[in-house]
Motif scaffolding. Structure first.
Motif, short mmCIF file in Angstrom:
data_model
loop_
_atom_site.label_atom_id
_atom_site.label_comp_id
_atom_site.label_asym_id
_atom_site.label_seq_id
_atom_site.Cartn_x
_atom_site.Cartn_y
_atom_site.Cartn_z
N MET A 1 -8.74 4.72 -18.27
CA MET A 1 -7.56 4.13 -17.65
C MET A 1 -7.93 3.43 -16.35
O MET A 1 -7.28 2.45 -16.01
CB MET A 1 -6.50 5.20 -17.38
N LEU A 2 -8.92 3.93 -15.66
CA LEU A 2 -9.30 3.28 -14.40
C LEU A 2 -9.82 1.86 -14.63
O LEU A 2 -9.45 0.94 -13.88
CB LEU A 2 -10.38 4.10 -13.69
N ILE A 3 -10.66 1.70 -15.63
CA ILE A 3 -11.19 0.37 -15.91
C ILE A 3 -10.07 -0.58 -16.30
O ILE A 3 -10.00 -1.72 -15.83
CB ILE A 3 -12.28 0.43 -17.00
N ALA A 4 -9.17 -0.12 -17.15
CA ALA A 4 -8.04 -0.94 -17.56
C ALA A 4 -7.16 -1.29 -16.37
O ALA A 4 -6.69 -2.44 -16.25
CB ALA A 4 -7.22 -0.22 -18.63
N TYR A 5 -6.94 -0.32 -15.46
CA TYR A 5 -6.14 -0.61 -14.27
C TYR A 5 -6.78 -1.73 -13.46
O TYR A 5 -6.10 -2.67 -13.03
CB TYR A 5 -5.97 0.62 -13.38
N TRP A 6 -8.08 -1.63 -13.21
CA TRP A 6 -8.73 -2.62 -12.37
C TRP A 6 -8.75 -4.00 -13.02
O TRP A 6 -8.65 -5.02 -12.34
CB TRP A 6 -10.13 -2.17 -11.97
N ILE A 7 -8.85 -4.05 -14.34
CA ILE A 7 -8.83 -5.35 -15.02
C ILE A 7 -7.44 -5.97 -14.97
O ILE A 7 -7.26 -7.08 -14.48
CB ILE A 7 -9.33 -5.21 -16.48
N VAL A 8 -6.45 -5.23 -15.47
CA VAL A 8 -5.09 -5.79 -15.54
C VAL A 8 -4.50 -5.93 -14.14
O VAL A 8 -3.92 -6.97 -13.80
CB VAL A 8 -4.18 -4.92 -16.44
N GLY A 9 -4.66 -4.90 -13.32
CA GLY A 9 -4.14 -4.97 -11.95
C GLY A 9 -4.81 -6.05 -11.12
O GLY A 9 -4.16 -6.75 -10.34
N GLY A 10 -6.12 -6.22 -11.31
CA GLY A 10 -6.84 -7.26 -10.59
C GLY A 10 -6.38 -8.65 -10.99
O GLY A 10 -6.18 -9.52 -10.13
N LEU A 11 -6.22 -8.88 -12.28
CA LEU A 11 -5.74 -10.19 -12.74
C LEU A 11 -4.32 -10.46 -12.25
O LEU A 11 -4.00 -11.58 -11.82
CB LEU A 11 -5.80 -10.27 -14.27
N LEU A 12 -3.47 -9.44 -12.31
CA LEU A 12 -2.10 -9.59 -11.82
C LEU A 12 -2.10 -9.87 -10.32
O LEU A 12 -1.36 -10.75 -9.85
CB LEU A 12 -1.29 -8.33 -12.14
N ALA A 13 -2.93 -9.17 -9.58
CA ALA A 13 -3.03 -9.38 -8.13
C ALA A 13 -3.50 -10.80 -7.82
O ALA A 13 -2.97 -11.45 -6.92
CB ALA A 13 -3.94 -8.35 -7.50
N LEU A 14 -4.49 -11.29 -8.55
CA LEU A 14 -4.96 -12.66 -8.34
C LEU A 14 -3.85 -13.68 -8.58
O LEU A 14 -3.68 -14.62 -7.80
CB LEU A 14 -6.15 -12.97 -9.24
N PHE A 15 -3.11 -13.49 -9.66
CA PHE A 15 -2.01 -14.40 -9.96
C PHE A 15 -0.99 -14.41 -8.82
O PHE A 15 -0.59 -15.47 -8.34
CB PHE A 15 -1.32 -14.02 -11.28
N TYR A 16 -0.57 -13.21 -8.39
CA TYR A 16 0.46 -13.14 -7.36
C TYR A 16 -0.05 -13.56 -5.99
O TYR A 16 0.71 -14.09 -5.18
CB TYR A 16 1.08 -11.74 -7.30
N LEU A 17 -1.31 -13.35 -5.72
CA LEU A 17 -1.87 -13.82 -4.45
C LEU A 17 -1.81 -15.35 -4.40
O LEU A 17 -1.42 -15.92 -3.38
CB LEU A 17 -3.31 -13.32 -4.32
N GLY A 56 2.80 -7.50 -2.74
CA GLY A 56 2.63 -6.78 -4.00
C GLY A 56 1.20 -6.84 -4.50
O GLY A 56 0.64 -5.84 -4.96
N ALA A 57 0.59 -8.02 -4.38
CA ALA A 57 -0.81 -8.17 -4.79
C ALA A 57 -1.72 -7.29 -3.95
O ALA A 57 -2.62 -6.62 -4.47
CB ALA A 57 -1.23 -9.64 -4.67
N ILE A 58 -1.48 -7.28 -2.66
CA ILE A 58 -2.28 -6.43 -1.76
C ILE A 58 -2.07 -4.96 -2.11
O ILE A 58 -3.00 -4.17 -2.14
CB ILE A 58 -1.93 -6.72 -0.29
N GLY A 59 -0.81 -4.61 -2.41
CA GLY A 59 -0.48 -3.23 -2.76
C GLY A 59 -1.12 -2.76 -4.05
O GLY A 59 -1.37 -1.56 -4.23
N LEU A 60 -1.39 -3.67 -4.96
CA LEU A 60 -2.05 -3.30 -6.20
C LEU A 60 -3.52 -2.96 -5.98
O LEU A 60 -4.08 -2.13 -6.69
CB LEU A 60 -1.97 -4.44 -7.23
N ILE A 61 -4.15 -3.59 -5.01
CA ILE A 61 -5.60 -3.49 -4.86
C ILE A 61 -6.03 -2.58 -3.72
O ILE A 61 -6.86 -1.68 -3.89
CB ILE A 61 -6.21 -4.90 -4.66
N VAL A 62 -5.48 -2.79 -2.53
CA VAL A 62 -6.02 -2.13 -1.34
C VAL A 62 -5.85 -0.60 -1.35
O VAL A 62 -6.83 0.12 -1.13
CB VAL A 62 -5.46 -2.77 -0.05
N PRO A 63 -4.65 -0.06 -1.57
CA PRO A 63 -4.53 1.41 -1.50
C PRO A 63 -5.47 2.17 -2.44
O PRO A 63 -6.17 3.07 -1.98
CB PRO A 63 -3.06 1.66 -1.82
N PRO A 64 -5.56 1.81 -3.74
CA PRO A 64 -6.50 2.56 -4.57
C PRO A 64 -7.96 2.27 -4.23
O PRO A 64 -8.82 3.13 -4.39
CB PRO A 64 -6.18 2.13 -6.00
#
Length: 119
Positions: A1-17, A56-64
């Motif tokens: 799940m961690l790998i999937a989070y970083w892939i999907v969350g990272g792509l989503l964060a890039l889009f929203y950034l 939101g993009a920052i919140g997806l990446i920075v805290p974890p």
């Protein structure tokens, strides 16, 4: 799940950034060719949407990433899901297509589920 989070969350964060960043810095005239809906809203609302997307993009990446309050990634993903629900409403009122909003809402919902790993 961690790998999937970083892939999907990272792509989503890039889009929203990117998406939020241009809403923060571009004029209405520069945004209009990409986002016709900006004519229906005051520039302050467009800037606020952009700020919410960037946060939101920052919140997806920075805290974890830093391990401080990682549950905020869940809150960020829920917030980005809500942004897409609101965007879909705006686009439906304008009789625009909402396929992008649906795709981003699904991606945000997946990130909500994946971010439960931090709980």
């Amino acid at each position: 799940m961690l790998i999937a989070y970083w892939i999907v969350g990272g792509l989503l964060a890039l889009f929203y950034l990117y998406s939020g960043g241009i809403k923060l810095i571009q004029s209405k005239d520069r945004l209009r060719p990409m986002m016709q809906w900006v004519d229906d809203m005051p520039i302050g609302a467009v800037r606020t949407i952009g700020l919410v997307e960037v946060l939101g993009a920052i919140g997806l990446i920075v805290p974890p990433l830093v391990g401080i309050l990682p549950w905020l990634s869940l809150a960020a993903a829920v917030g980005l899901f809500a942004v897409q629900v609101g965007a879909a409403v705006v686009h439906l009122r304008r009789h625009d297509t909402i396929w992008m909003n649906l795709a981003l809402a699904v991606a945000a919902a997946i990130v909500v589920w994946l971010s439960t790993v931090w709980l």
